[in-house]
Motif scaffolding. Structure first.
Motif, mmCIF file in Angstrom:
data_model
loop_
_atom_site.group_PDB
_atom_site.id
_atom_site.type_symbol
_atom_site.label_atom_id
_atom_site.label_comp_id
_atom_site.label_asym_id
_atom_site.label_seq_id
_atom_site.Cartn_x
_atom_site.Cartn_y
_atom_site.Cartn_z
ATOM 1 N N PHE A 1 17.568 59.592 -35.306
ATOM 2 C CA PHE A 1 16.878 59.485 -36.587
ATOM 3 C C PHE A 1 15.697 60.443 -36.650
ATOM 4 O O PHE A 1 15.508 61.166 -37.638
ATOM 5 C CB PHE A 1 16.412 58.051 -36.802
ATOM 6 C CG PHE A 1 15.529 57.872 -38.002
ATOM 7 C CD1 PHE A 1 16.019 58.061 -39.289
ATOM 8 C CD2 PHE A 1 14.191 57.513 -37.850
ATOM 9 C CE1 PHE A 1 15.198 57.895 -40.401
ATOM 10 C CE2 PHE A 1 13.375 57.351 -38.953
ATOM 11 C CZ PHE A 1 13.878 57.544 -40.232
ATOM 12 N N LEU A 2 14.895 60.470 -35.595
ATOM 13 C CA LEU A 2 13.727 61.343 -35.579
ATOM 14 C C LEU A 2 14.130 62.815 -35.583
ATOM 15 O O LEU A 2 13.490 63.646 -36.228
ATOM 16 C CB LEU A 2 12.859 61.034 -34.363
ATOM 17 C CG LEU A 2 12.158 59.666 -34.380
ATOM 18 C CD1 LEU A 2 11.449 59.420 -33.050
ATOM 19 C CD2 LEU A 2 11.169 59.568 -35.540
ATOM 20 N N GLU A 3 15.197 63.147 -34.868
ATOM 21 C CA GLU A 3 15.679 64.535 -34.873
ATOM 22 C C GLU A 3 16.099 64.949 -36.282
ATOM 23 O O GLU A 3 15.805 66.068 -36.731
ATOM 24 C CB GLU A 3 16.853 64.686 -33.901
ATOM 25 C CG GLU A 3 16.455 64.635 -32.438
ATOM 26 C CD GLU A 3 17.648 64.683 -31.505
ATOM 27 O OE1 GLU A 3 18.799 64.721 -32.017
ATOM 28 O OE2 GLU A 3 17.449 64.664 -30.276
ATOM 29 N N ALA A 4 16.796 64.053 -36.988
ATOM 30 C CA ALA A 4 17.208 64.358 -38.362
ATOM 31 C C ALA A 4 15.992 64.518 -39.263
ATOM 32 O O ALA A 4 15.934 65.427 -40.101
ATOM 33 C CB ALA A 4 18.117 63.253 -38.891
ATOM 34 N N LEU A 5 15.004 63.656 -39.099
ATOM 35 C CA LEU A 5 13.794 63.725 -39.906
ATOM 36 C C LEU A 5 13.076 65.055 -39.702
ATOM 37 O O LEU A 5 12.674 65.719 -40.672
ATOM 38 C CB LEU A 5 12.865 62.567 -39.553
ATOM 39 C CG LEU A 5 11.520 62.510 -40.287
ATOM 40 C CD1 LEU A 5 11.734 62.325 -41.786
ATOM 41 C CD2 LEU A 5 10.650 61.383 -39.727
ATOM 42 N N HIS A 6 12.929 65.466 -38.455
ATOM 43 C CA HIS A 6 12.244 66.728 -38.165
ATOM 44 C C HIS A 6 13.064 67.923 -38.660
ATOM 45 O O HIS A 6 12.495 68.908 -39.137
ATOM 46 C CB HIS A 6 11.971 66.853 -36.669
ATOM 47 C CG HIS A 6 10.807 66.021 -36.202
ATOM 48 N ND1 HIS A 6 9.501 66.345 -36.485
ATOM 49 C CD2 HIS A 6 10.761 64.867 -35.491
ATOM 50 C CE1 HIS A 6 8.685 65.443 -35.965
ATOM 51 N NE2 HIS A 6 9.422 64.532 -35.358
ATOM 52 N N ARG A 7 14.373 67.834 -38.554
ATOM 53 C CA ARG A 7 15.225 68.941 -39.019
ATOM 54 C C ARG A 7 15.044 69.135 -40.518
ATOM 55 O O ARG A 7 14.917 70.258 -41.011
ATOM 56 C CB ARG A 7 16.693 68.656 -38.705
ATOM 57 C CG ARG A 7 17.629 69.822 -39.040
ATOM 58 C CD ARG A 7 19.083 69.432 -38.879
ATOM 59 N NE ARG A 7 19.362 68.912 -37.551
ATOM 60 C CZ ARG A 7 20.451 68.217 -37.232
ATOM 61 N NH1 ARG A 7 21.340 67.939 -38.163
ATOM 62 N NH2 ARG A 7 20.642 67.793 -36.011
ATOM 63 N N VAL A 8 15.032 68.032 -41.262
ATOM 64 C CA VAL A 8 14.857 68.102 -42.709
ATOM 65 C C VAL A 8 13.460 68.628 -43.055
ATOM 66 O O VAL A 8 13.301 69.478 -43.929
ATOM 67 C CB VAL A 8 15.091 66.713 -43.333
ATOM 68 C CG1 VAL A 8 14.658 66.692 -44.793
ATOM 69 C CG2 VAL A 8 16.559 66.331 -43.216
ATOM 70 N N ALA A 9 12.453 68.126 -42.365
ATOM 71 C CA ALA A 9 11.076 68.562 -42.622
ATOM 72 C C ALA A 9 10.906 70.049 -42.342
ATOM 73 O O ALA A 9 10.088 70.720 -42.984
ATOM 74 C CB ALA A 9 10.102 67.754 -41.782
ATOM 75 N N ASP A 10 11.680 70.570 -41.390
ATOM 76 C CA ASP A 10 11.578 71.987 -41.027
ATOM 77 C C ASP A 10 12.412 72.895 -41.928
ATOM 78 O O ASP A 10 12.533 74.094 -41.661
ATOM 79 C CB ASP A 10 12.010 72.178 -39.570
ATOM 80 C CG ASP A 10 11.004 71.590 -38.589
ATOM 81 O OD1 ASP A 10 9.842 71.399 -38.981
ATOM 82 O OD2 ASP A 10 11.392 71.316 -37.439
ATOM 83 N N GLY A 11 13.023 72.310 -42.963
ATOM 84 C CA GLY A 11 13.762 73.128 -43.921
ATOM 85 C C GLY A 11 15.257 73.095 -43.772
ATOM 86 O O GLY A 11 15.976 73.807 -44.477
ATOM 87 N N GLY A 12 15.772 72.266 -42.866
ATOM 88 C CA GLY A 12 17.205 72.216 -42.620
ATOM 89 C C GLY A 12 17.904 71.100 -43.379
ATOM 90 O O GLY A 12 17.356 70.482 -44.291
ATOM 91 N N THR A 13 19.144 70.851 -42.963
ATOM 92 C CA THR A 13 19.986 69.825 -43.560
ATOM 93 C C THR A 13 20.458 68.883 -42.461
ATOM 94 O O THR A 13 20.795 69.331 -41.364
ATOM 95 C CB THR A 13 21.215 70.450 -44.249
ATOM 96 O OG1 THR A 13 20.778 71.413 -45.202
ATOM 97 C CG2 THR A 13 22.059 69.400 -44.946
ATOM 98 N N ALA A 14 20.509 67.590 -42.748
ATOM 99 C CA ALA A 14 20.989 66.617 -41.764
ATOM 100 C C ALA A 14 21.858 65.589 -42.474
ATOM 101 O O ALA A 14 21.359 64.725 -43.187
ATOM 102 C CB ALA A 14 19.806 65.935 -41.075
ATOM 103 N N ILE A 15 23.166 65.712 -42.308
ATOM 104 C CA ILE A 15 24.100 64.772 -42.918
ATOM 105 C C ILE A 15 24.738 63.947 -41.811
ATOM 106 O O ILE A 15 25.206 64.484 -40.813
ATOM 107 C CB ILE A 15 25.178 65.496 -43.748
ATOM 108 C CG1 ILE A 15 24.519 66.371 -44.816
ATOM 109 C CG2 ILE A 15 26.108 64.489 -44.398
ATOM 110 C CD1 ILE A 15 25.499 67.131 -45.668
ATOM 111 N N ASP A 16 24.753 62.632 -41.989
ATOM 112 C CA ASP A 16 25.281 61.724 -40.982
ATOM 113 C C ASP A 16 26.713 62.104 -40.596
ATOM 114 O O ASP A 16 27.543 62.362 -41.474
ATOM 115 C CB ASP A 16 25.257 60.293 -41.537
ATOM 116 C CG ASP A 16 25.445 59.259 -40.463
ATOM 117 O OD1 ASP A 16 26.554 59.158 -39.922
ATOM 118 O OD2 ASP A 16 24.474 58.540 -40.160
ATOM 119 N N PRO A 17 27.003 62.149 -39.301
ATOM 120 C CA PRO A 17 28.361 62.496 -38.872
ATOM 121 C C PRO A 17 29.435 61.602 -39.476
ATOM 122 O O PRO A 17 30.542 62.059 -39.773
ATOM 123 C CB PRO A 17 28.298 62.320 -37.347
ATOM 124 C CG PRO A 17 26.867 62.530 -37.003
ATOM 125 C CD PRO A 17 26.094 61.965 -38.168
#
Length: 219
Positions: free
Chosen positions: A116-132
């Protein structure tokens, strides 16, 4: 990282706030309704909004509608959407507004704190995080599409990981192949999906949106 949480379940809302604050993240506001969420975004100008899909009064798509409105009102706002179920129409609608700084996770993923935290940081850094799991279900529903049927099994795997928001290095690590092989597969995916290079199109995003849109039309 300044965060606003929009979740109508008070236990989950406060639990998320406690979890994030324990990670030294700044939760500036929490909200239980879409209107309170939008007001908090205007007041606090957060970096990230964590938003439940289903919120009062009808518990259908109020969260998504509010998230789209918040992103339009505050360009650059990162949004991490939480949902109890895979709801492909909502995922597609939100992605249509642009995939940068956007995440879509199932609520069960919150219990896997590191993911969850990795996804949050990825999104905050400008990326995309879609649940597998979201990717897997949407991807399975798009298999009948003619262009997607052109892809090899390995290319399907690469495209699914692209949809999760992984970069080429992470894809190579996940599939235990070289980055060169990943580049080759992605070039082939673009060619088979008729995605020509242009200055205006992010072909990675276009490839993902192609099969999400197809899933939406077939649902």
């Amino acid at each position: 990282m300044r965060i606003v949480i929009a979740e109508d379940d008070p236990l989950l809302r406060e639990g998320l706030a406690l979890l994030l604050r324990a990670e030294s993240l700044d939760v500036v506001a929490t909200a239980g309704t879409p209107d309170d969420f939008l007001a908090a975004v205007v007041e606090h100008e957060p970096d990230v909004a964590i938003v439940d899909v289903r919120m009062p009064p009808t518990h259908t798509d109020e969260g998504i509608v509010a998230a789209v409105k918040a992103r339009r009102g505050q360009p650059g706002l990162a949004v991490l959407v939480l949902s109890a179920y895979v709801e492909q129409a909502f995922a597609t609608d939100l992605l249509a507004e642009g995939s940068a700084r956007l995440g879509y996770l199932l609520k069960e993923r919150v219990g896997r704190v590191q993911e969850f935290l990795e996804a949050l940081h990825r999104v905050a850094d400008g990326g995309t995080a879609i649940d597998p799991e979201v990717v897997a279900q949407l991807f399975a529903r798009t298999r009948p599409d003619t262009r997607l049927n052109r892809l090899s099994p390995r290319e399907h795997d690469v495209l699914a990981l692209m949809a999760e928001g992984l970069g080429n290095t992470a894809i190579a690590e996940r599939l235990v192949v070289t980055e060169g092989a990943v580049h080759k597969h992605i070039r082939s995916i673009f060619a088979k999906l008729n995605l020509a290079p242009t200055d205006r199109t992010d072909r990675r995003v276009a490839a993902v949106l192609h099969y999400l849109d197809d899933a939406h039309r077939r649902s």
